[in-house]
Structures are given as C-alpha cells and as structure tokens.
Design an enzyme around this catalytic site. Structure first.
Site, PDB file in Angstrom:
ATOM      1  N   HIS A 124      27.470  62.969  34.115  1.00 12.61           N
ATOM      2  CA  HIS A 124      28.631  63.846  34.302  1.00 12.61           C
ATOM      3  C   HIS A 124      29.258  64.270  32.969  1.00 12.61           C
ATOM      4  CE1 HIS A 124      28.543  63.420  38.584  1.00 12.61           C
ATOM      5  NE2 HIS A 124      28.824  62.122  38.570  1.00 12.61           N
ATOM      6  N   CYS A 160      42.823  46.040  33.298  1.00 16.12           N
ATOM      7  CA  CYS A 160      43.990  45.863  34.161  1.00 16.12           C
ATOM      8  C   CYS A 160      44.457  44.411  34.139  1.00 16.12           C
ATOM      9  CB  CYS A 160      43.666  46.301  35.584  1.00 16.12           C
ATOM     10  SG  CYS A 160      42.305  45.395  36.336  1.00 16.12           S
ATOM     11  N   CYS A 211      44.279  50.721  40.326  1.00  9.77           N
ATOM     12  CA  CYS A 211      44.676  49.371  39.926  1.00  9.77           C
ATOM     13  C   CYS A 211      46.009  49.358  39.188  1.00  9.77           C
ATOM     14  CB  CYS A 211      43.598  48.748  39.037  1.00  9.77           C
ATOM     15  SG  CYS A 211      43.361  49.629  37.481  1.00  9.77           S
ATOM     16  N   CYS A 231      37.659  47.804  33.119  1.00  6.36           N
ATOM     17  CA  CYS A 231      39.065  48.183  33.232  1.00  6.36           C
ATOM     18  C   CYS A 231      39.950  47.070  32.687  1.00  6.36           C
ATOM     19  CB  CYS A 231      39.411  48.467  34.683  1.00  6.36           C
ATOM     20  SG  CYS A 231      41.108  49.006  34.919  1.00  6.36           S
TER      21      CYS A 231
END
Length: 669
Positions: free
Chosen positions: A392, A253, A340, A251
């Site tokens: 998935h 962030c 986040c 991520c």
C-alpha cells in the site's frame, strides 16, 4: 509469554579497510508482548543514514553471491583453475571459514559442548560439515554449542546453524556476519548472523532462553540432515530470510495489549517461523542474512522526503503515556487516534518511534537480499518473512500498515543490478486488498508487469482502488492487470480455491507466459485465507489453494520466484498458508509435507456465479491487450477447472444420506 531481544553494537574497525562494517542494530531492547512496553533509556544511540553498508551487489554486480560454503572438493577444483584469484577468496579466507578437517584439527575439535560421541558414524558426519576457527582458536562445526555477546555484554548460549563464505571482498572476513546461530531456548525467529569475533566458548555464564537447553538429539539430527546430499540440494533450492528487528515494530500503547490488539502485530511472524520449524521446513531451506535497505535503494521507489520521514533520525524513549501530536518527535506527525487510544500516522497505521524505522528498512532490505540470492542463482526460489508489509506504500505516502514498498524496491533493484539477466519482472499480488502503492509505482512502465487479484466489491472494499479499467499508461498500457472480484448485488459470495485458481489458469498464467518474465515476485498476502473476518478478509482460500498458485508460478522465469509476506492476520490460517507455499517452493522431492497435489485436491471445480461474472468482465477488458483462447473470451464461458483437480473423496463428492423420517408426536383426543 514471549520475549524479544535484539542485540546491537558497533565495533571499531581499522581505517585502512575500504568499507566499514557495522552491526545491524545499535542497542539491546527487551519487550514483553503480553504486557506493557518497558521504557527504553534515553541515551540509546540512533541509526545514522549510512547505518548499513552498501549492498554486496555493488561490489560485484554480475557475479553470483555464494551463500554456500565450498566443499573440500570444490576448493581443490578452483585452486587448480587458471583464474583462481578472480573467482575465489584468498587461501587465508578459505582456511578461516571452511576447510578439510585434518587429523590434527579433529583432535582439537570442540568435543566439550558438542553432541557427538566418538563412534565412527558421528566422526564421518562431522568430517562432512563446514567448520571455522573462532577468535579463540577453536575449531567449530555446524550444530556445536557456542555463545555470543549481546550489545549489553550478555553472553547468550547458541548453536551454529550455518557458515557462509565472505560476500564483501574488500572487508576482513572475521569482521563480516558469516556465522548463523540459533540462541538456545528461544524460538527460530531469533536466529541471527554474527561475526566470527562474536563467537565465544559456551561457558556457565551463558544465558539460555525461556525454553531452557535444547534437546541434543534434535541437533544431532540437524547435523546429520545438514551433511546429507538431500540437505545440500535443499539449501541450494529454497531460501528463507527473517530478522527479529522486525518484531520491534508494534503499537506503543499503554492499555491492556490483548484488548483492541492491532492486527498487524509481531506474533504474525513468530507464528509463521514456529510453524516452519514444527513441520521440519526450516531444515530444508537456506537461511539467508537480513539487512536494512539503504537510502538509495528506498529512493528507487520513494521520494526523498518520504524516505527521510520513516528512515529514523534520532532516539526516542518509549512513551509512558499516550503520545500527543507534536511531542518532540515529528516527522512523522501522529495525528490520528487509533482504537487502542494511541496516536498513529493514520487511524489504522501505528507508528512506534523506536522500532518502526528499523523494522521497515529491515523488511525492504530482506526482500532485496532474497531477490539477490534468486537472481544470482544462489538459490532457485525463496520466501521473505517480513513486516511491516509494503504494497500500500506509495511514492510519498504511508498507509494500510505499510511504510516502504518492499516488493517495489526489490523489483527496481533487480532491474538495476542485473541488467543482463533480468529485463522484465512480473509482480503477482494475491493479497485480498489491492496493492495501490505497487500499481502507482509501475503504472507507466513496461519492464514490470503488475497483476493483482483482489476483492473489489464494486469499489467498496479497502483501499477502494484497482478497477479492471486501470490498465497502465504510456509504455505501460496493458501492463497493469487488475482481476477484481465482486459479489452479485443481492448477496455476498465468498471466493475460495476454485475461484482464484480459475483466475490463475485462464487469466494470470496466459498473460504471464506472453510477458515471459525473467523474475517473478509475489506480494504474498494471506488475508484472503479462510478464518478472517469480513471487514479485513471474508474469503476462504485454503493452504492448498495457496500452494497451487505457488506451483503454477514456479513454471515461469525458469523457476526464479520470490515470495514476500504482505497481509494475513488470523494466525493459524496465516502460518498454515505460509507453510503450504514454502512446501510448494521446495517441491515434492525436498518438502517434508506431501499433501499439496493438484490431483484430487479441490472440493469443486466450478467457480461460483459471482466469480464467473467477475472474470467475464475482466477478460472482456483485457482481450484488447493480451491473447486468450477464443473459448475464454466467449460470453458463456464458465471458467471450470480440469475435472481431475476435483477430489474423489470429499464432503462435496460423497452421496447425501437419506434423511431419517421425523418422529411425529401422538395426536391427542
């Protein structure tokens, strides 16, 4: 603090070569996982769609890929055969990669920087090791101290882990990634393949990792084990593949990275590889090269639009602020805000515009490479430590941390590239979440049997799919098997070893034997392991339970078994469970871990009532498509395991202590 460094560079090759070899990555990135991302320069070149050469399988579909250097005896045997040219590289290639050490070569062996003295025992060990000649003319052996150049020109100190024979016949072996090295002072997750031209003498300028120089005794032991017969047998038995490019998917962030940490994080693989090394498992396996999946390979499962979206099209600077939707880097569109504060492709699936495409392609390509090794007979079985996960991912939809369906792509490539050897593939998915993507890919086919064991909770557990009534369609009717676990309405019951092994013994294995697969691939998610919170797991399978399931699957397809990492986010239970599976794949004769045995391993052999009810419903539906013993189909069958699987000395079998009488307070008055 953990650092990740990935090297990338492109070499200019002679245009007369039939194929162009490119390095796996294009740049050098350093990012600190415990601090904010460093900004990446805007001028970093991006991967092109043909970033990685075609799979070795395309060169010789039916020929096994040899991942083990020939011994001097094998070379002599092959040279004396009539069809020498058809099955071996040229004399020049063999001489370059591995050869019988002569007295002259021994005198020029790189004693400066090696770990051996000149005593007789060490000399005998060196004589049995594969070796090669570097670009500088140095004779180098397994365990020798060398250096290699990163993409930015940095010289990195390393040790030689392994030497492989060329597997691209039309390409100069010096330009192929054949030398497997371990950077000194870094963790085992940073080991990588390099070319012979990358190898340099280890000089004072060579940089060491944060852990400094490695212990020479450790490498001496490694070299001794490598040269042993047991070491050779182990490397022919079980493989492991991993690449540190997969650590760059994270991520992007800008907040404190320890708060609201995304569960699908790089530390998952770092922890597994570290645990493998700590327990001595990495010395007992064959380390295989990793690579990125090609566009054609990915399109065997996904639509062109989906592949292009996540394939990577141009370079991006790591955002210094929260990325807003539409800021110069769609596709994909980042429309959902995560916990986040960063934007993702959905509320739970992060997308790093620099690291994600390469990591996703590397994950799929690494599972293909492991499948190739097992299908060709180079190793008996293997474990692909990959991320991001894949089960998935649907044809045109990324979700649940997944971008490309790693296992699905590998299954399709097995059927395509080995039509004579592999006609039926069994995919077993023991991740606690249903593999909706894998189910959708093979729902109407009979050349792939998909069996999923997952927490269902009557359709209330993510991804809210996979009821037992989903049985497949058309030719695939009956070939989609969902073994669902739901708790009774009045209380939640957590499933553990006994419940999953009961499903394996009475449902998974009977169906699998009837199907008789030529290859077994496992979506090996470990979020059903004990230690996960209810929202993402809630079950309590132990490492022993995962080892048992692995051992049972080894009895299928003549032992051709591939495990591919899916979920698992509690780092301790994740790494211990992965080690248990790898130990089971090696078997008791080769594994340094001896604790995983069926006899006397379970605290109880009786599943809980919720599991019994769930399994009874599953059998009632599946009995029209698969044969089960009459007793198993009975309404009162309890799915109890054999008594000798029960531990004879455990908390559940020890007699209860007589409670001590409570002390009474004196009565006043």
């Amino acid at each position: 603090m953990i650092f990740f460094t990935v090297s990338d560079c492109h070499k200019s090759l002679d245009t007369s070569l039939k194929s162009i070899i490119m390095k796996r990555k294009n740049s050098t990135i350093t990012c600190d996982t415990s601090a904010k991302h460093q900004k990446i320069e805007d001028n970093i070149p991006s991967p092109s769609p043909d970033f990685w050469p075609s799979s070795p399988i395309e060169y010789s579909i039916n020929d096994p890929v040899d991942f083990w250097p020939l011994s001097p005896t094998e070379i002599n045997d092959i040279e004396s055969s009539e069809d020498n040219d058809a099955v071996t590289p040229s004399n020049e290639v063999r001489a370059l990669i591995t050869q019988t050490p002569s007295e002259d070569s021994q005198s020029h062996s790189p004693r400066n920087g090696t770990i051996f003295s000149n005593d007789q025992e060490d000399a005998e060990i060196v004589a049995n090791l594969p070796f090669f000649s570097s670009a500088e003319g140095k004779i180098l052996y397994i365990g020798d101290s060398v250096a290699y150049k990163e993409g930015d020109g940095t010289l990195v100190a390393a040790r030689i882990l392994d030497v492989n024979l060329p597997n691209l016949p039309s390409v100069d072996p010096q330009l192929q990634e054949l030398i497997f090295v371990q950077p000194e002072g870094w963790g085992p997750e940073h080991a990588k393949m390099v070319t012979q031209l990358d190898i340099k003498a280890c000089s004072k300028d060579a940089k060491f990792g944060p852990n400094g120089r490695d212990d020479s005794k450790t490498w001496q032991d490694y070299r001794k084990q490598y040269s042993s017969e047991e070491g050779r047998r182990a490397r022919l038995h079980t493989g492991v593949v991993f690449d540190d490019a997969m650590l760059l998917h994270d991520c992007p962030c800008v907040q404190d990275r320890q708060l609201n940490r995304h569960p699908e994080r790089p530390e998952r693989c770092v922890e597994i590889m570290s645990k493998f090394e700590t327990l001595g498992l990495l010395r007992k396996v064959k380390r295989l090269r990793s690579r990125m999946a090609t566009k054609d390979e990915l399109e065997s499962c996904h639509l062109d639009q989906h592949v292009v979206t996540y394939f990577g099209s141009k370079p991006y600077a790591m955002p210094g602020t929260i990325v807003k939707n539409g800021e110069d880097w769609t596709p994909p569109s980042l429309k959902d805000k995560m916990l986040c504060g960063e934007l993702g492709i959905s509320c739970d699936t992060t997308y790093n515009p620099y690291g994600t495409p390469n990591a996703a392609r590397m994950a799929a390509g690494s599972v293909i490479e492991m499948m190739d090794a097992v299908a060709s007979g180079s190793v008996m079985n293997g474990f692909a430590i990959v991320r991001p996960p894949g089960h998935h991912a649907e044809q045109n939809h990324a979700m649940g941390f997944c971008y490309f369906n790693n296992v699905g792509v590998a299954a399709n490539m097995a059927l395509k590239n080995y039509p004579e050897k592999i006609k039926r593939v069994l995919i077993v998915d023991w991740d606690i979440h249903h593999g909706n993507g894998t189910q959708s890919l093979f729902y109407g086919r009979n050349d792939v049997l998909y069996i999923s064991l997952h927490r269902y909770d009557n359709g209330l557990f993510y991804p809210y799919s996979g009821p037992t009534t989903d049985l497949g369609s058309g030719e695939g009717l009956g070939n989609n098997v969902n073994i669902t676990f739901s708790s009774e309405k009045d209380k939640f019951e957590s499933m553990g070893d006994t419940e999953y092994l009961a499903a394996f013994k009475y449902i998974v294995m009977p169906i699998a034997r009837q199907y008789n697969p030529d290859l077994v691939i496992v979506s090996a998610g470990f979020d059903a392991a004990e230690g996960h919170e209810d929202a993402i797991g809630g079950y309590k399978i132990t490492p022993r339970g995962f080892a048992y399931m692995t051992q049972m699957l080894k009895n299928l397809a003549n032992g051709k078994l591939v495990l591919a990492l899916e979920g698992g986010y509690a780092l301790e239970s994740l790494s211990e469970s992965a080690c248990a599976c790898l130990s089971a794949m090696l078997g008791p004769e080769l594994s340094p871990i001896e604790q995983y045995k069926f006899d006397g391993g379970l605290n109880t052999v009786k599943p809980n009532q919720s599991a019994i009810t769930s399994l009874q419903k599953v059998v009632a539906i599946l009995k029209d498509y698969w044969n089960f013993p009459t007793a198993v189909t009975g309404e009162d069958f309890r799915f109890a395991l054999p008594v000798d699987w029960r531990a004879t000395n455990s908390l559940s079998t020890r007699p209860k202590r007589t409670p001590k009488p409570k002390k009474r307070l004196p009565v006043e008055g």
